[in-house]
Write a protein that holds these residues in place. Structure first.
Motif, mmCIF file in Angstrom:
data_model
loop_
_atom_site.group_PDB
_atom_site.id
_atom_site.type_symbol
_atom_site.label_atom_id
_atom_site.label_comp_id
_atom_site.label_asym_id
_atom_site.label_seq_id
_atom_site.Cartn_x
_atom_site.Cartn_y
_atom_site.Cartn_z
ATOM 1 N N UNK A 118 -8.857 -4.322 4.603
ATOM 2 C CA UNK A 118 -8.767 -3.716 3.283
ATOM 3 C C UNK A 118 -7.799 -2.409 2.940
ATOM 4 N N UNK A 119 -8.172 -1.882 4.490
ATOM 5 C CA UNK A 119 -6.746 -0.842 4.574
ATOM 6 C C UNK A 119 -5.678 -1.028 4.523
ATOM 7 N N UNK A 120 -5.086 -1.854 5.199
ATOM 8 C CA UNK A 120 -3.743 -2.715 5.306
ATOM 9 C C UNK A 120 -3.360 -2.995 4.410
ATOM 10 N N UNK A 121 -4.449 -3.312 3.644
ATOM 11 C CA UNK A 121 -3.712 -4.355 2.109
ATOM 12 C C UNK A 121 -3.513 -3.202 0.943
ATOM 13 N N UNK A 122 -3.996 -1.683 1.312
ATOM 14 C CA UNK A 122 -4.255 -0.813 0.197
ATOM 15 C C UNK A 122 -3.173 0.040 1.239
ATOM 16 N N UNK A 123 -2.982 0.702 2.040
ATOM 17 C CA UNK A 123 -1.763 0.736 2.484
ATOM 18 C C UNK A 123 -0.404 0.133 2.074
ATOM 19 N N UNK A 124 -0.049 -0.910 2.451
ATOM 20 C CA UNK A 124 0.988 -1.963 1.786
ATOM 21 C C UNK A 124 1.294 -1.396 0.487
ATOM 22 N N UNK A 125 0.468 -1.638 -0.873
ATOM 23 C CA UNK A 125 0.679 -1.901 -1.909
ATOM 24 C C UNK A 125 0.049 -0.011 -2.263
ATOM 25 N N UNK A 126 -0.007 0.994 -1.407
ATOM 26 C CA UNK A 126 0.392 2.047 -2.096
ATOM 27 C C UNK A 126 1.623 2.875 -1.783
ATOM 28 N N UNK A 127 2.148 2.237 -0.295
ATOM 29 C CA UNK A 127 3.458 2.542 0.032
ATOM 30 C C UNK A 127 4.365 1.899 -0.774
ATOM 31 N N UNK A 128 4.116 0.494 -1.354
ATOM 32 C CA UNK A 128 5.400 -0.067 -2.147
ATOM 33 C C UNK A 128 5.423 0.159 -3.911
ATOM 34 N N UNK A 129 4.309 0.642 -4.274
ATOM 35 C CA UNK A 129 4.024 1.369 -5.675
ATOM 36 C C UNK A 129 4.691 2.678 -5.469
ATOM 37 N N UNK A 130 4.056 3.728 -4.275
ATOM 38 C CA UNK A 130 5.109 5.128 -4.621
ATOM 39 C C UNK A 130 7.101 5.387 -3.904
ATOM 40 N N UNK A 131 6.799 3.906 -3.560
ATOM 41 C CA UNK A 131 8.606 3.826 -3.153
ATOM 42 C C UNK A 131 9.146 3.708 -5.182
ATOM 43 N N UNK A 132 8.498 2.713 -5.359
ATOM 44 C CA UNK A 132 9.269 1.931 -6.739
ATOM 45 C C UNK A 132 9.153 3.378 -7.599
ATOM 46 N N UNK A 133 7.569 4.126 -7.901
ATOM 47 C CA UNK A 133 7.578 4.491 -9.151
ATOM 48 C C UNK A 133 7.990 6.080 -8.668
ATOM 49 N N UNK A 134 7.667 6.458 -8.285
ATOM 50 C CA UNK A 134 8.281 7.813 -6.604
ATOM 51 C C UNK A 134 10.343 7.879 -8.202
#
Length: 558
Positions: A412-428
């Motif tokens: 779960x941590x792996x999928x959370x980190x992956x989703x978070x980094x991808x979301x942050x990269x685009x939205x930020x």
């Protein structure tokens, strides 16, 4: 015709049985939640549209013109979005559906099979537009005091409009599948980006040098000229709609007949193309080999993996690479992401043109928070659509992971980190771009960028955690996984979280800029609010992850 009747009756029976099964087997909570949430969206949309129409009509002279221009622009955007949606849905409906292999093995006419799948594709690609039109037309009719027959004849305008967009999408899909090889699969994407670029260039608003009425109206007319191209169906719908509202029956009938005639012609063209290309393109696509060699030293992901996720240990590192490649090899997923975030980028790029940088601070504040709301809403849709199914997509072989020497908590941590980094990269990146276009104050710049960080963290934790709490290992259909109780709750909780997050942050800025509260109270209010949203975000991130990890650990895999 007899073949089409058989297929239609079979599909109708399937839909009926699915509805009965859902009413009997699905959770009653899901039904109540979906019904309440859907009605809330319809009533909320009606309220917002009615308030907007009422405000624009209150503006002397310009208000009527603004409504006509904005509706023309709305239908132009919807036309292109519906065509793009039809293309995306066509790939999965006309070529990837599991029942096609069975249908083509039966003595059915190719055109009948295409027609049945086309009707299915038409429904999938346009249902959201139809739901949006319900509150829009109700609010429009009430503010314009239209005659009662307006609500009866309006669907007659919309039906051929939707048929035209779906037929264009189906024709383009069949041509691409037949004449473009796998090595050229990115050509349609490049053409789409080229079209969006020209739309962006042609629709730019120049800076308003003279604020008097006549120059403003001239600039408005030039800015929206692209939406008035008389050969496009969106122009016929807009003109027919206003003709119907004004009681001009002859003009309405003319544009209605133009839409019907064009729709019939485009549909006939799609049937002609399908009779010659559909089976051939499906057969070549079905029989084409998808086995490719992926050397470890080649490929963008293989070359950048040590920089992107090199800090992860080996088992988690391998799972992350698998998730990334699975996402990139599923065009139906990343194409939707590209379209929605690409349109936001085009909108943010246009913020510099009408002189938003010279607006008063209170208007900059409102626009900044509206941009933040639009960006986070798209982000909520993205995490629900793509991050929530990540656990479920492990499929019926998930018991292997359950027996492996790696805990579900780490997965779960792996999928959370992956989703978070991808979301942050685009939205930020989009939020920084928006703030630079608006030239906002440093405080508002920092707060909006920090808000994106917190929202990306929370939405990622919420989607991945609920995905672990409500997994569906029996299906590999993402749409089916997301439409379950877990996906419904995920999107609902995401919307509630965004409301609790954004409104308290916007309030102190609005009150201070209107000089309702002094600076000292503003600072205390802002500090308290920011502390509240930090605690809310921490709770929204951790609690779903803990619940999802606990549920997966206790689950019996078989």
């Amino acid at each position: 015709m007899e073949d089409l009747k058989v297929l239609f009756l079979a599909k109708t029976r399937m839909v009926k049985n699915n509805i009965l099964y859902g009413l009997r087997e699905e959770s009653k909570v899901k039904g109540v939640v979906v019904t309440v949430f859907g009605l809330s969206l319809l009533f909320g949309g009606y309220f917002l549209f009615a308030k907007g129409f009422r405000y624009l009509l209150s503006i002397d002279v310009v208000g009527q013109i603004l409504i006509e221009r904005l509706l023309a622009l709305f239908f132009m955007v919807c036309f292109w979005m519906l065509v793009i949606s039809a293309i995306i849905v066509s790939f999965s409906t006309l070529y990837k559906s599991r029942e096609l292999e069975f249908l083509f093995a039966q003595p059915f006419d190719i055109t009948s099979i295409f027609t049945a799948k086309f009707l299915e594709m038409l429904l999938y690609s346009s249902w959201a537009f139809l739901l949006l039109c319900i509150p829009l037309f109700l609010a429009f009719g009430r503010n314009y005091e239209v005659p009662p027959y307006f609500y009866f004849f309006t669907p007659l305008l919309i039906s051929p409009f939707l048929a035209i967009t779906a037929a264009i999408g189906a024709i383009l899909t069949m041509l691409v599948k037949r004449y473009f090889s796998i090595g050229r699969r990115y050509l349609p994407l490049l053409l789409l980006l080229l079209v969006l670029y020209f739309i962006f260039r042609w629709s730019q608003l120049g800076r308003l040098e003279d604020a008097s009425l006549i120059p403003f109206l001239n600039q408005l007319n030039n800015a929206f000229k692209i939406s008035d191209f008389f050969l496009l169906p969106n122009h016929w719908v807009t003109t027919g709609l206003f003709s119907l509202a004004k009681g001009n029956g002859k003009e309405f009938l003319f544009y209605l007949l133009v839409l019907v005639a064009t729709g019939g012609m485009v549909l006939q063209c799609s049937l002609f193309v399908s009779s010659r290309l559909y089976y051939t393109s499906w057969s070549s696509s079905y029989s084409a080999s998808t086995i490719r060699a992926y050397p470890s030293a080649k490929g963008l992901i293989n070359r950048l993996e040590k920089y992107l996720i090199g800090f992860l240990n080996l088992p988690i590192h391998s799972l992350a690479i698998k998730d990334i490649k699975l996402f990139l090899r599923t065009p139906s997923q990343w194409s939707q992401l590209l379209i929605f975030f690409g349109l936001l980028a085009l909108y943010f790029a246009n913020l510099r043109n009408p002189g938003y940088g010279e607006l008063p601070p209170q208007w900059k504040n409102i626009i900044t928070f509206l941009n933040l709301g639009a960006l986070t809403l798209v982000l909520a849709s993205f995490t629900t659509r793509l991050a929530f199914p990540l656990i479920s997509l492990e499929g019926n072989k998930s018991w292997i992971i359950g027996l492996a020497p790696i805990s579900w908590q780490r997965i779960l941590k792996e999928k959370f980190y992956l989703t978070f980094l991808f979301s942050l990269l685009i939205s930020e990146g989009l939020m920084i771009f928006s703030n630079l276009m608006l030239r906002v104050t440093p405080l508002l710049f920092s707060l909006s960028c920090g808000s994106i960080l917190l929202v990306s963290l929370s939405l990622s934790g919420l989607a991945v955690g609920l995905g672990g709490l409500y997994p569906n290992f029996n299906s590999d259909d993402i749409a089916r996984i997301v439409s379950g109780i877990g996906g419904t709750l995920c999107f609902l909780f995401s919307i509630i979280y965004l409301l609790l997050f954004l409104f308290p942050l916007w309030t102190p800025f609005h009150l201070y800029l209107l000089k309702i509260i002094p600076y000292a109270i503003f600072r205390k209010y802002l500090f308290t609010t920011f502390l509240f949203v930090c605690i809310l975000s921490l709770f929204t991130t951790l609690v779903p992850l803990i619940l999802g990890s606990t549920a997966l650990t206790k689950r019996e895999f078989r």
